[in-house]
Design a protein around this motif. Structure first.
Motif, short mmCIF file in Angstrom:
data_model
loop_
_atom_site.label_atom_id
_atom_site.label_comp_id
_atom_site.label_asym_id
_atom_site.label_seq_id
_atom_site.Cartn_x
_atom_site.Cartn_y
_atom_site.Cartn_z
N GLU A 309 42.60 -17.48 42.38
CA GLU A 309 43.67 -18.37 42.86
C GLU A 309 43.27 -19.05 44.17
OE1 GLU A 309 46.43 -19.67 41.75
OE2 GLU A 309 46.11 -18.72 39.81
N LEU A 312 40.76 -21.69 43.33
CA LEU A 312 41.40 -22.81 42.64
C LEU A 312 42.16 -23.70 43.63
CD1 LEU A 312 42.75 -21.12 39.38
CD2 LEU A 312 41.07 -22.99 39.51
N THR A 313 42.85 -23.09 44.58
CA THR A 313 43.58 -23.86 45.59
C THR A 313 42.62 -24.71 46.43
OG1 THR A 313 45.31 -22.18 45.71
CG2 THR A 313 45.12 -23.70 47.58
N ARG A 316 41.13 -27.60 44.21
CA ARG A 316 42.09 -28.35 43.38
C ARG A 316 41.83 -29.85 43.38
NH1 ARG A 316 47.08 -26.01 44.74
NH2 ARG A 316 46.60 -24.59 43.02
N LEU A 319 38.95 -30.94 41.01
CA LEU A 319 38.94 -30.54 39.60
C LEU A 319 39.52 -31.64 38.74
CD1 LEU A 319 40.13 -26.82 39.95
CD2 LEU A 319 37.78 -27.69 39.82
N ASP A 323 41.47 -28.29 34.15
CA ASP A 323 40.55 -27.26 34.62
C ASP A 323 41.30 -26.00 35.08
OD1 ASP A 323 38.27 -28.69 34.11
OD2 ASP A 323 37.94 -29.34 36.18
N GLU A 324 42.37 -26.21 35.85
CA GLU A 324 43.11 -25.04 36.38
C GLU A 324 43.68 -24.21 35.25
OE1 GLU A 324 45.55 -25.10 39.97
OE2 GLU A 324 45.14 -27.25 40.09
N GLU A 325 44.28 -24.87 34.28
CA GLU A 325 44.88 -24.14 33.16
C GLU A 325 43.82 -23.38 32.37
OE1 GLU A 325 45.38 -27.25 33.96
OE2 GLU A 325 47.48 -27.26 34.59
N VAL A 327 40.95 -22.18 33.50
CA VAL A 327 40.48 -21.03 34.27
C VAL A 327 41.54 -19.94 34.29
CG1 VAL A 327 39.77 -20.24 36.56
CG2 VAL A 327 38.90 -22.41 35.67
N ARG A 328 42.81 -20.32 34.46
CA ARG A 328 43.87 -19.29 34.48
C ARG A 328 43.97 -18.58 33.14
NH1 ARG A 328 46.81 -23.13 37.86
NH2 ARG A 328 46.86 -22.27 39.97
N VAL A 423 34.14 -22.56 39.80
CA VAL A 423 35.25 -22.86 40.70
C VAL A 423 34.90 -22.46 42.13
CG1 VAL A 423 37.66 -22.34 41.26
CG2 VAL A 423 36.98 -22.69 38.89
#
Length: 463
Positions: A309, A312-313, A316, A319, A323-325, A327-328, A423
């Motif tokens: 997290e 990712l922050t 952000r 990206l 991409d965030e979705e 990786v999560r 990331v």
């Protein structure tokens, strides 16, 4: 004052200089020395004296216009008497050098400048070492009790920098002394540190011609990891890694031997050569991973999802959408993966840390072991996998050399670790102004999303 002739010629093995062996009732009889002598008086200048001594001792004729200033050495003998020596380089002359004064010299030989013989006058050796190092002025003050002959354990040479010399690029004095105590006096320091790392690395050349690498680690953890790796699994590679010569925990410094080859990153190879190289990379990885018996996975040895997290922050704004979705989704699945047994790993196994000689059929070697620690075998495939992107033939060649395919759990772990590493790279590159690192991470994420379209299925199949 005295003058010394550095008569130099080139050979296939490098530059050579002419030495004469002193004989008879002279100072330092039986020791090798340059052609040399004193001025005849105040009427003779140093260049004229050199030309005269060369003719008298060797029979050759030198045009004064071909005499080049090499180095000046302020010398003090063990007896306490001091003198100044002018060393001159000459590469053009007439005639063949010969023993012209047999009462004071009984032999002459051409020797390699970077492989000088034993049994040399220490004063002469100091002048040649200073010359080989590119110095223009040196001090060589011997102490009472020192031998007339050169003794590496009592090397008194001190080079004086030129006013126009570029920054030496040498480490601090304690590291210089640590290196000298390990391998002897160093005549050349070349800073080859990689711009993105906190570690410092120098390629150094010794007075006797040897080459080593000196490294200062950015932290105690990296120092401990690298020293442990060189003392354990690297020993089993039989020339496939440098050897640890010396380490200093307080300085966080190591001295390493040199291994032949150039990094594979950026190497231009034919497709067939690439497949052959990746086969050998696989075999090299197998040797590392089998250097000791595997051990059970330890608690907390799963994917490093705890920092996901935060990374990712930080990443952000660099990206792409989705991409965030992606990786999560991988982070959620990481919690259900079985833990993998641990083996020895390199930790930064990528093409820039793998050396290949000019003959691509030769064996490979690894360098930069500061991230080495026990972990799952696929830890070493995370950064390497970018090298076979869109080249399934290279991946197959790697697995052929590795001797087995990956298990389903290893394949899943490789995908997750690769995404998390990407990331992390984007976050680090954004924070440190490194657009190349950002772009590399973005490419890896794009590749992973293309190969594994559904974050709910690591194989890319519909859930």
């Amino acid at each position: 004052m005295d003058v010394h002739l550095i008569l130099r010629r080139d050979s296939r093995d490098g530059p050579e200089v002419l030495l004469s062996r002193r004989a008879g009732s002279v100072y330092a009889a039986g020791l090798w020395h340059l052609v040399s002598g004193h001025l005849d008086g105040p009427h003779e200048d140093v260049v004229a004296a050199l030309v005269r001594e060369a003719r008298e001792e060797t029979g050759i004729v030198i045009d004064p216009a071909d005499v080049r200033a090499a180095v000046i050495v302020h010398h003090r003998a063990p007896s306490g008497s001091a003198r100044t020596g002018f060393f001159f380089e000459v590469t053009r002359w007439q005639g063949q050098p010969r023993v012209a004064e047999p009462d004071v010299c009984d032999a002459m030989e051409w020797v390699r400048l970077h492989a000088l013989p034993d049994g040399m006058v220490a004063y002469c050796r100091a002048g040649l070492d200073a010359y080989a190092a590119g110095a223009r002025l040196a001090v060589h003050f011997q102490m009472p009790g020192d031998a007339i002959a050169y003794d590496a354990g009592a090397d008194r040479l001190r080079l004086v920098p030129d006013v126009d010399s570029p920054p030496a690029g040498r480490p601090d004095a304690p590291v210089v002394e640590f290196t000298r105590s390990a391998v002897g006096r160093i005549t050349e320091w070349e800073d080859i540190s990689w711009a993105r790392e906190g570690s410092r690395v120098w390629r150094v050349r010794g007075a006797g011609g040897g080459t080593w690498y000196v490294k200062i680690h950015q932290s105690e953890k990296f120092h401990a990891r690298e020293v442990r790796a060189y003392r354990t699994w690297a020993l089993s590679l039989d020339g496939g890694a440098p050897r640890l010569v010396a380490s200093d925990e307080k300085l966080r410094a190591v001295v390493l031997t040199s291994v032949p080859g150039r990094p594979l990153h950026g190497a231009v190879l034919s497709p067939g050569q690439e497949r052959a190289v990746f086969h050998r990379i696989g075999a090299l990885a197998r040797r590392i991973h089998q250097a000791s018996a595997p051990r059970p996975a330890s608690e907390g040895s799963g994917p490093a999802v705890g920092k996901a997290e935060r990374h990712l922050t930080a990443a952000r704004h660099h990206l792409t959408p989705g991409d965030e979705e992606f990786v999560r989704g991988l982070v959620r699945q990481a919690r259900t993966l079985p833990l993998l047994e641990q083996v020895e790993t390199h930790g930064d196994f990528q093409l820039r840390n793998i050396l290949c000689s000019d003959d691509v059929d030769d064996s490979l070697a690894v360098i930069d072991l500061e991230r080495s620690e026990p972990g799952p075998a696929v830890r070493d495939l995370v950064r390497l996998s970018d090298a076979w992107a869109h080249r399934p033939d290279l991946y197959e060649a790697f697995l052929s050399g590795y001797g087995r395919t990956l298990t389903d759990a290893e394949e899943s772990r490789l995908i997750i670790d690769s995404a998390l590493d990407a990331v992390s790279g984007v976050a680090f590159g954004a924070a440190h102004g490194d657009p190349e690192l950002v772009e590399r991470g973005r490419r890896t994420l794009a590749r992973l999303r293309t190969e594994h379209r559904s974050c709910n299925s690591l194989t890319g199949d519909s859930p």
